[in-house]
Write an enzyme that holds these catalytic residues in place. Sequence first.
Site, short mmCIF file in Angstrom:
data_model
loop_
_atom_site.label_atom_id
_atom_site.label_comp_id
_atom_site.label_asym_id
_atom_site.label_seq_id
_atom_site.Cartn_x
_atom_site.Cartn_y
_atom_site.Cartn_z
N CYS A 9 -1.21 33.59 13.09
CA CYS A 9 -1.37 32.21 12.64
C CYS A 9 -0.47 31.23 13.40
O CYS A 9 -0.56 30.03 13.21
CB CYS A 9 -1.11 32.10 11.15
N ASP A 46 26.29 81.46 -11.33
CA ASP A 46 26.99 81.47 -10.05
C ASP A 46 28.44 81.92 -10.25
O ASP A 46 29.01 82.64 -9.44
CB ASP A 46 26.98 80.08 -9.42
N CYS A 75 6.46 36.78 9.28
CA CYS A 75 5.74 35.54 9.55
C CYS A 75 5.98 34.63 8.35
O CYS A 75 5.86 35.07 7.21
CB CYS A 75 4.25 35.85 9.70
N TYR A 122 7.50 90.57 8.90
CA TYR A 122 6.08 90.61 9.26
C TYR A 122 5.63 91.91 9.92
O TYR A 122 4.46 92.06 10.28
CB TYR A 122 5.65 89.41 10.11
N ASP A 167 7.33 79.62 12.18
CA ASP A 167 7.88 78.91 13.34
C ASP A 167 9.41 79.02 13.29
O ASP A 167 10.10 78.13 12.82
CB ASP A 167 7.44 77.44 13.27
N GLU A 175 -2.02 86.53 8.38
CA GLU A 175 -0.67 86.10 8.00
C GLU A 175 -0.37 84.72 8.56
O GLU A 175 -0.92 84.35 9.59
CB GLU A 175 0.38 87.06 8.61
N LYS A 235 -3.41 79.12 16.83
CA LYS A 235 -2.37 78.10 16.65
C LYS A 235 -2.94 76.82 16.04
O LYS A 235 -4.08 76.46 16.30
CB LYS A 235 -1.73 77.77 18.01
N CYS A 291 4.05 33.88 14.95
CA CYS A 291 3.16 34.91 14.41
C CYS A 291 1.93 35.04 15.31
O CYS A 291 1.28 34.04 15.61
CB CYS A 291 2.74 34.54 13.00
N LYS A 339 1.82 82.26 10.79
CA LYS A 339 2.70 82.45 11.93
C LYS A 339 3.93 81.57 11.72
O LYS A 339 3.83 80.34 11.77
CB LYS A 339 1.98 82.07 13.23
N SER A 359 4.36 90.53 22.40
CA SER A 359 4.04 89.12 22.13
C SER A 359 2.58 89.04 21.71
O SER A 359 1.87 90.05 21.69
CB SER A 359 4.33 88.26 23.34
N LEU A 360 2.15 87.87 21.39
CA LEU A 360 0.80 87.68 20.86
C LEU A 360 0.00 86.79 21.79
O LEU A 360 0.52 85.81 22.31
CB LEU A 360 0.88 86.96 19.51
N CYS A 409 -1.50 32.23 6.71
CA CYS A 409 -1.72 33.26 7.73
C CYS A 409 -2.90 34.14 7.31
O CYS A 409 -2.88 34.78 6.25
CB CYS A 409 -0.46 34.10 7.89
S1 IVH Z 1 3.39 89.87 15.03
C1 IVH Z 1 2.11 92.60 18.02
N1 IVH Z 1 3.35 88.22 13.00
O1 IVH Z 1 5.32 84.92 17.01
C2 IVH Z 1 2.50 91.54 17.10
N2 IVH Z 1 4.54 87.57 14.93
O2 IVH Z 1 4.50 86.09 20.19
C3 IVH Z 1 3.77 90.91 17.45
N3 IVH Z 1 5.66 85.40 14.73
O3 IVH Z 1 8.04 85.48 18.57
C4 IVH Z 1 4.21 89.83 16.56
N4 IVH Z 1 5.01 84.96 12.68
O4 IVH Z 1 8.37 86.33 16.20
C5 IVH Z 1 3.79 88.43 14.24
N5 IVH Z 1 3.25 86.89 11.09
C6 IVH Z 1 3.68 87.10 12.35
C7 IVH Z 1 4.49 86.16 13.02
C8 IVH Z 1 4.90 86.44 14.33
C9 IVH Z 1 5.70 84.53 13.72
C10 IVH Z 1 6.30 85.18 16.06
C11 IVH Z 1 7.03 86.36 16.61
C12 IVH Z 1 6.95 86.19 18.10
C13 IVH Z 1 5.73 85.36 18.26
C14 IVH Z 1 4.61 86.22 18.84
#
Ligand code: IVH
Length: 706
Positions: free
Chosen positions: A414, A38, A429, A230, A122, A118, A319, A411, A120, A87-88, A435
């Site tokens: 008992c 470091d 107790c 991703y 959070d 993959e 999910k 208690c 997902k 979105s998914l 007890c």
């Molecule tokens: S793919 C068309 N891959 O999940 C595909 N999304 O609604 C579009 N997220 O807020 C997203 N891990 O940020 C993809 N391995 C992953 C992910 C991922 C998390 C989140 C993404 C978005 C939500 C999808």
Amino acid sequence: MAAQSTPQAARERAAELARVLAEHSRAYYIEAEPTVSDAEYDRLFRELEQLESDYPALATADSPTQRVGAPPVDDFPSVDHATPMLSLANCFDDEELAEFDRRAREGVGVDELAYCAEPKFDGTALNLRYEAGVLVRATTRGDGVTGEDITANARTIRNLPLRLTAENPPDFVEIRGEVVLPRSRFEELNERLEADGQKAFVNPRNAAAGSLRQLDSRITATRPLVFMGYGIGRVDGASLTDSLYGQLQQLADWGFIISPYIDRVTGLAGCTDYYQAMAERRAELDIEIDGCVFKVDDGPSRDELGFVARAPRWAIARKFPAEETTTTLNSVEFQVGRTGALTPVAKLEPVFVGGVTVSNASLHNMDEVARKDIRIGDRVVVRRAGDVIPEVKEVAERGQNTQAIELPEACPVCGSAVERIEGEAIARCTGGLVCAAQRREALKHFASRTALDIEGLGDRQIEAFVAEGLLHSPADIFALKAHRDALLEREGYGEKSVANLLGSIEAAKDTTLERFIFALGIREVGQTMARDLARHFGSLEALQHEAKAYHQRLADVWEQHPDNKAARDRAMAAEGLQAVPGVGARVAQCIADFFTEPRNVEVIEELIAAGVHWPTVDTETTPQPLSGQTVVLTGSLESLTREEAGERLEALGARVTSSVSKKTDYVVAGERAGSKRDKAEKLGVTVLDEAGLLALLEQHRAAVAD
Ligand code: IVH
């Protein structure tokens, strides 16, 4: 730091420093294999800072010095993404996943599809724009079309490449990923915030999102954020593979961290297997995930499927069941544990959470109830993560006509008085073995695997035997053979199972001193402490003798200093029991109380009379190479689990504890070790990595073998 004589020399040196620092950063944050100390990194970093301050033109966008943050801004300008951030679609069970797979197969017209599978993550989504390999802009997802420009903040994320590692980077490329905050750093961050009088974050996702949207990027720079790549958005001037799995490998080659759990799977079965494996792994991952994402891997199939609204037909998120939900607190019952501790248990309106229906949840103790201000009739947040016991986390909404939760005076099992010692969270107790609840729990503990290990006498059997009056005290276990007929009449028991049970009860008589001490269930005496006591005293008689002496001495000291606790503590600190490693005033008092209670002495005598025995522990002739040494294990190890490491250290005589203090001899820091390693370094305690631990074990194993 050599001053650079000419602008040209300064430029060359700055470029060299930027390159070397980026390499070290990559080794540290991405390979997790630091290449310099470091201090050396800091020295190079300061040299570059100095050069840039002498020649401001050298402070380019991809300079590692940009990671420390820039002055605050008033707001974030809006920017359009080059391609929308989609979105998914979500699904929550196997049927919906099967339905997705069926539609996708039919859409493409094939029998089976390959998916890029993959985790997902959070966290919070981020879009990065690289031009000629240099990061020029970072934007939040926003509404998917337009996001906010948070470039200064993104630059502070240590593992995010400011320049792609590529000979010929694309002219333009958008990289998509998730900004997360590792679990191991979350608590540490909250502690720091609270120490500064700021509000703590509720969870790592909020911490990641909140940190990324700071108007002052110098604050973002202090947050341990991580970017997980991703996907790829628009790309110009490069031809990439159309396989999404292949594209993720490309991200790794460009210097991004991708999940080590990415896989290419085939068919629905491949997806469900992957999901199961991730669900099992979930609890131990340092980066929180809330499901799995399955994306049709090959490009032509994806083109065939296209989009609905703003989500692709070729991807889905499966999910995990939510780990938190809200429900109503209907009433509270108090459970009595082995040592008499009363635990408030919430009786809930049943809810589905963490994959099961929950109707009971722990409220821990009355201090927690008060701190969280929970009342009967409230809407509460219930949490069940992995296999842990569900708990009431907090009040979601105050109910109407609520009622306070009150500790009973007697208690519930008992009827004995309940006492609560000043300054202690736990109410107990006072009935002891009178007890039934305490008796039952004491018996469960006595027979359990880590105590006398009586196979066939589990919690369920003990509950039944106690209810039927076959068992009152531990010694009764050894008298069960006189009740063969009663046992044979029981449902589910035949000649064979009764013979097995009686056989394992006989076998359990042959035990060790440490197991016996642990089995007694003395308050504050866990397995490690029981072992230390056995090693220190060598025999039960010696321990009992010392406990009685301690008790007597305490009575004398009280008489001498009735009003002076400090003087009493000083006088008692020199007493025999406290000479055992890990035994302080509190534990010593529990041990002394236990052995001076006549009923406990009686139980011990009955057990010995029933034939329970153990070899004497030789305290002199079995010197152990690590005895007297205290070790703390933190982070994850590769070649063995923490439990295994602990067992091997203990086998050499070391004490394995969980908190680091000046008295700790070694801290073994595995991957992602957090605050414990920092504390060890601060206190000057020796920190070993995994190789160091293995060397230590090997060295002493050799010594023992000699
Ligand atoms: S793919 C068309 N891959 O999940 C595909 N999304 O609604 C579009 N997220 O807020 C997203 N891990 O940020 C993809 N391995 C992953 C992910 C991922 C998390 C989140 C993404 C978005 C939500 C999808």
